[in-house]
Design a protein around this motif. Structure first.
Motif, mmCIF file in Angstrom:
data_model
loop_
_atom_site.group_PDB
_atom_site.id
_atom_site.type_symbol
_atom_site.label_atom_id
_atom_site.label_comp_id
_atom_site.label_asym_id
_atom_site.label_seq_id
_atom_site.Cartn_x
_atom_site.Cartn_y
_atom_site.Cartn_z
ATOM 1 N N GLY A 9 -53.693 -94.033 24.511
ATOM 2 C CA GLY A 9 -53.788 -94.706 25.796
ATOM 3 C C GLY A 9 -53.002 -95.999 25.793
ATOM 4 N N GLY A 10 -52.950 -96.645 26.941
ATOM 5 C CA GLY A 10 -52.240 -97.912 27.018
ATOM 6 C C GLY A 10 -51.880 -98.272 28.431
ATOM 7 N N LEU A 11 -50.953 -99.221 28.534
ATOM 8 C CA LEU A 11 -50.501 -99.729 29.825
ATOM 9 C C LEU A 11 -49.093 -99.201 30.091
ATOM 10 C CD1 LEU A 11 -50.715 -101.710 32.249
ATOM 11 C CD2 LEU A 11 -49.803 -103.478 30.724
ATOM 12 N N VAL A 12 -48.893 -98.690 31.283
ATOM 13 C CA VAL A 12 -47.589 -98.139 31.657
ATOM 14 C C VAL A 12 -47.334 -98.454 33.123
ATOM 15 C CG1 VAL A 12 -48.534 -95.873 32.250
ATOM 16 C CG2 VAL A 12 -46.140 -96.067 31.528
ATOM 17 N N GLN A 13 -46.080 -98.580 33.474
ATOM 18 C CA GLN A 13 -45.742 -98.813 34.876
ATOM 19 C C GLN A 13 -45.790 -97.519 35.669
ATOM 20 O OE1 GLN A 13 -41.911 -100.807 34.904
ATOM 21 N NE2 GLN A 13 -42.924 -102.803 35.037
ATOM 22 N N ALA A 14 -46.017 -97.656 36.950
ATOM 23 C CA ALA A 14 -46.021 -96.489 37.836
ATOM 24 C C ALA A 14 -44.703 -95.734 37.692
ATOM 25 C CB ALA A 14 -46.232 -96.924 39.273
ATOM 26 N N GLY A 15 -44.820 -94.407 37.626
ATOM 27 C CA GLY A 15 -43.657 -93.565 37.423
ATOM 28 C C GLY A 15 -43.386 -93.246 35.970
ATOM 29 N N GLY A 16 -44.059 -93.940 35.087
ATOM 30 C CA GLY A 16 -43.859 -93.741 33.663
ATOM 31 C C GLY A 16 -44.670 -92.584 33.107
ATOM 32 N N TYR A 109 -69.097 -81.755 22.653
ATOM 33 C CA TYR A 109 -68.830 -83.077 22.092
ATOM 34 C C TYR A 109 -67.832 -83.848 22.941
ATOM 35 C CZ TYR A 109 -71.276 -81.386 18.022
ATOM 36 O OH TYR A 109 -72.241 -80.889 17.178
ATOM 37 N N TRP A 110 -67.992 -85.174 22.899
ATOM 38 C CA TRP A 110 -67.124 -86.083 23.646
ATOM 39 C C TRP A 110 -66.506 -87.107 22.706
ATOM 40 C CZ3 TRP A 110 -66.160 -85.571 28.837
ATOM 41 C CH2 TRP A 110 -66.993 -84.716 29.550
ATOM 42 N N GLY A 111 -65.298 -87.495 23.038
ATOM 43 C CA GLY A 111 -64.685 -88.619 22.364
ATOM 44 C C GLY A 111 -65.182 -89.926 22.942
ATOM 45 N N GLN A 112 -64.722 -91.019 22.350
ATOM 46 C CA GLN A 112 -65.191 -92.344 22.762
ATOM 47 C C GLN A 112 -64.426 -92.871 23.971
ATOM 48 O OE1 GLN A 112 -63.015 -91.817 20.416
ATOM 49 N NE2 GLN A 112 -61.409 -93.384 20.652
ATOM 50 N N GLY A 113 -63.339 -92.231 24.317
ATOM 51 C CA GLY A 113 -62.558 -92.642 25.480
ATOM 52 C C GLY A 113 -61.383 -93.518 25.099
ATOM 53 N N THR A 114 -60.311 -93.379 25.871
ATOM 54 C CA THR A 114 -59.141 -94.225 25.696
ATOM 55 C C THR A 114 -58.676 -94.700 27.068
ATOM 56 O OG1 THR A 114 -56.941 -94.377 24.673
ATOM 57 C CG2 THR A 114 -57.485 -92.282 25.706
ATOM 58 N N GLN A 115 -58.387 -95.979 27.169
ATOM 59 C CA GLN A 115 -58.035 -96.573 28.450
ATOM 60 C C GLN A 115 -56.573 -96.284 28.802
ATOM 61 O OE1 GLN A 115 -60.007 -98.552 30.708
ATOM 62 N NE2 GLN A 115 -58.207 -98.220 32.032
ATOM 63 N N VAL A 116 -56.365 -95.810 30.000
ATOM 64 C CA VAL A 116 -55.019 -95.652 30.560
ATOM 65 C C VAL A 116 -54.935 -96.531 31.800
ATOM 66 C CG1 VAL A 116 -53.410 -94.069 31.683
ATOM 67 C CG2 VAL A 116 -54.696 -93.335 29.657
ATOM 68 N N THR A 117 -53.998 -97.438 31.799
ATOM 69 C CA THR A 117 -53.813 -98.342 32.928
ATOM 70 C C THR A 117 -52.383 -98.198 33.448
ATOM 71 O OG1 THR A 117 -55.401 -99.908 32.001
ATOM 72 C CG2 THR A 117 -53.929 -100.722 33.722
ATOM 73 N N VAL A 118 -52.267 -97.928 34.738
ATOM 74 C CA VAL A 118 -50.962 -97.763 35.367
ATOM 75 C C VAL A 118 -50.767 -98.914 36.347
ATOM 76 C CG1 VAL A 118 -49.443 -96.225 36.649
ATOM 77 C CG2 VAL A 118 -51.221 -95.274 35.146
ATOM 78 N N SER A 119 -49.765 -99.718 36.101
ATOM 79 C CA SER A 119 -49.506 -100.864 36.977
ATOM 80 C C SER A 119 -48.522 -100.477 38.074
ATOM 81 C CB SER A 119 -48.950 -102.029 36.161
ATOM 82 O OG SER A 119 -47.709 -101.682 35.590
ATOM 83 N N SER A 120 -48.693 -101.109 39.215
ATOM 84 C CA SER A 120 -47.818 -100.791 40.359
ATOM 85 C C SER A 120 -46.581 -101.671 40.388
ATOM 86 C CB SER A 120 -48.592 -100.964 41.664
ATOM 87 O OG SER A 120 -49.109 -102.271 41.747
#
Length: 120
Positions: A9-16, A109-120
């Motif tokens: 996961g992570g931070l990515v710009q819109a369209g990425g 079973y479930w994972g702990q989750g990973t954050q995905v953030t898409v900036s505009s």
């Protein structure tokens, strides 16, 4: 015990693009269906994509055409390739697996989750 660990996961710009991975480990005999879900703040967790042990896939309407789910059975790993990302894809992404454990007991079973953030 069975553990699911997500990464990518992570931070990515819109369209990425971004790829998240999830690997299962522990007392596993085999894994049936695997899937990716997501939960945005204040919203319910929703299915993004699923894949069977035979690699049949299904997608939420919001993901179809932009996201691709795949798996490597030898590595007990499921992937989600996300292209053309939009700000509304921002969420915590969770993987899920239907595991047949050693001893022939099924477990979900479930994972702990990973954050995905898409900036505009």
């Amino acid at each position: 015990q069975v553990q699911l660990v997500e990464s990518g996961g992570g931070l990515v710009q819109a369209g990425g693009s971004l790829r998240v991975s999830c690997t299962a480990s522990g007392s596993i005999s085999s894994i049936d269906a695997m899937g990716w879900y997501r939960q945005a703040p204040g919203q319910q967790r929703e299915l993004v994509a699923g894949i069977t042990s035979g690699s049949r896939t299904n997608y939420a309407d919001s993901a179809r055409g932009r996201f691709t789910i795949s798996r490597d059975n030898a590595k007990n790993t499921v992937y989600l390739q996300m292209n053309s990302l939009k700000p509304e894809d921002t969420a915590v992404y969770y993987c899920n697996a239907d595991v047949l454990k050693l001893g022939l007991q099924h477990g979900d079973y479930w994972g702990q989750g990973t954050q995905v953030t898409v900036s505009s």
